[in-house]
Design a protein around this motif. Structure first.
Motif, PDB file in Angstrom:
ATOM      1  N   HIS A   1      35.341  -0.591  -3.976  1.00  0.00           N
ATOM      2  CA  HIS A   1      36.128  -1.541  -3.191  1.00  0.00           C
ATOM      3  C   HIS A   1      36.813  -0.887  -1.995  1.00  0.00           C
ATOM      4  O   HIS A   1      37.340   0.228  -2.076  1.00  0.00           O
TER       5      HIS A   1
ATOM      6  N   ARG B   1      26.792  -4.075  -0.595  1.00  0.00           N
ATOM      7  CA  ARG B   1      27.872  -4.990  -0.238  1.00  0.00           C
ATOM      8  C   ARG B   1      29.126  -4.314   0.314  1.00  0.00           C
ATOM      9  O   ARG B   1      30.176  -4.952   0.398  1.00  0.00           O
TER      10      ARG B   1
ATOM     11  N   ASP C   1      32.375  -6.342   1.702  1.00  0.00           N
ATOM     12  CA  ASP C   1      33.640  -6.234   0.980  1.00  0.00           C
ATOM     13  C   ASP C   1      34.767  -5.817   1.923  1.00  0.00           C
ATOM     14  O   ASP C   1      35.882  -6.323   1.837  1.00  0.00           O
TER      15      ASP C   1
ATOM     16  N   SER D   1      35.717  -8.829   3.956  1.00  0.00           N
ATOM     17  CA  SER D   1      36.374  -9.805   3.091  1.00  0.00           C
ATOM     18  C   SER D   1      37.796  -9.381   2.755  1.00  0.00           C
ATOM     19  O   SER D   1      38.746 -10.153   2.906  1.00  0.00           O
ATOM     20  N   GLU D   2      37.967  -8.139   2.298  1.00  0.00           N
ATOM     21  CA  GLU D   2      39.291  -7.683   1.881  1.00  0.00           C
ATOM     22  C   GLU D   2      40.247  -7.580   3.067  1.00  0.00           C
ATOM     23  O   GLU D   2      41.443  -7.860   2.932  1.00  0.00           O
TER      24      GLU D   2
ATOM     25  N   ASP E   1      34.489  -9.215  -8.830  1.00  0.00           N
ATOM     26  CA  ASP E   1      33.226  -8.498  -9.035  1.00  0.00           C
ATOM     27  C   ASP E   1      33.093  -8.057 -10.486  1.00  0.00           C
ATOM     28  O   ASP E   1      32.358  -7.109 -10.787  1.00  0.00           O
TER      29      ASP E   1
ATOM     30  N   TRP F   1      30.914 -11.211  -2.097  1.00  0.00           N
ATOM     31  CA  TRP F   1      31.983 -11.879  -1.355  1.00  0.00           C
ATOM     32  C   TRP F   1      31.884 -11.489   0.119  1.00  0.00           C
ATOM     33  O   TRP F   1      31.812 -10.315   0.458  1.00  0.00           O
TER      34      TRP F   1
END
Length: 316
Positions: free
Chosen positions: A81, A109, A113, A116-117, A194, A302
């Motif tokens: 992440h 991804r 990520d 998105s974050e 996730d 995401w």
């Protein structure tokens, strides 16, 4: 959108702590923001979790320099992440360690990520302009590897799927202390967007089987003493189960994502509403629980666009 994500309005600075949890072992904690860990070996230092940006990583480095001048030789990342890995460049560590699966998730991804974050939780990306790009490991492993910091052995292990498919834990056998990443939390919501709900409990069992004396969790206070360790493990188990079970019941009867949202809130709000980042995690947790209950084993990626679509569906 009817309203912003809860985390978009969370701009309050958190107080950080640097707690010794074993001989030469430290937990950097920040009131529910992402934690980091520090292992001081004979000749060098291993850091666990990079933070989201080099600027935030510098806070960890400053704490390290308060207790040792040994060089940082290794950076271990428990999963992929963005808030955990994008500050890696600040440490200038020659070795960056991840599981094989976590590296694969960066490939699959990692950029999505990050986008998105960053949209969801801007406060955690202070100094984002200094991030040089995605973080890539120099060394990966499948199930287990050991690193020696002089005579000090550090065991890195993939014990099972939980917060992500590629989670690892770091165990120090000489002090019986573990760094668990986001598999274990303390008075903080688990982010399950996730996650693998059906596997999470058995992974917690594997951690519990070590009978460790202290844990640095992914978020929340350092866990010192077996009572506190066991309490955190069981609270995490309850959070994950309480999120999945109502969503699974809704999915089984053909209900909608919004129905699942209402059912999970009814179960979880009374127990967990005061946990750190609870409101931030909840929509992503419900969406993933609903998907898993409908047979989607690999979490859908995401993206910034999917985040907004999901949130709009819950508002409607």
């Amino acid at each position: 959108m009817a309203k912003a994500f809860a985390s978009q309005g969370d701009m309050t600075e958190k107080k950080t702590s640097f707690t010794e949890i074993g001989r030469g072992l430290y937990a950097f904690t920040a009131e529910g923001d992402p934690n980091s860990g520090v292992i001081i070996g004979d000749d060098s230092v291993m850091v666990i979790e990079a933070q989201a940006t080099p600027r935030l990583a510098q806070k960890v480095i400053d704490c390290i320099r308060g207790v040792t001048d040994k060089p940082i030789s290794h950076l271990a990342l428990t999963h992929y992440h963005a808030v955990r890995v994008l500050g890696a460049s600040a440490y200038e560590a020659p070795q960056i360690l991840m599981s094989d699966t976590a590296r694969g998730m960066v490939v699959e991804r990692g950029q999505e990520d990050w986008d998105s974050e960053f949209q969801r939780f801007p406060r955690l990306f202070q100094g984002h302009e200094s991030i040089p790009g995605l973080t890539w490991p120099t060394t990966t492993f499948r199930d287990r590897m050991s690193v020696y910091l002089g005579n000090r052995r550090v065991d890195l292990m993939h014990l099972g799927r939980a917060h992500t498919a590629g989670d690892i834990v770091i165990h120090l056998p000489d002090e019986n202390v573990m760094f668990t990443g986001d598999i274990v939390e303390y008075h903080s919501a688990c982010y399950c967007g996730d996650g693998h709900f059906s596997d999470w409990g058995s992974t917690l069992d594997a951690i519990k089987g070590y009978g460790v004396d202290a844990i640095a969790p992914g978020r929340g206070d350092a866990l010192i003493g077996r009572d506190m360790v066991d309490t955190a493990i069981e609270n995490t188990r309850d959070f994950v189960a309480s999120t999945y079970a109502p969503a699974a019941k809704v999915a089984a009867r053909g209900g909608s994502l919004k129905d699942a949202w209402d059912a999970v809130r009814a179960e979880c709000d009374p127990k967990f509403a005061d946990y750190a980042i609870y409101e931030h995690c909840l929509p992503f947790n419900v969406a993933r629980a609903y998907d898993e209950a409908r047979g989607i084993d690999t979490p859908r990626i995401w993206t910034a666009a999917r985040d907004l679509e999901m949130w709009q569906a819950l508002q409607d």
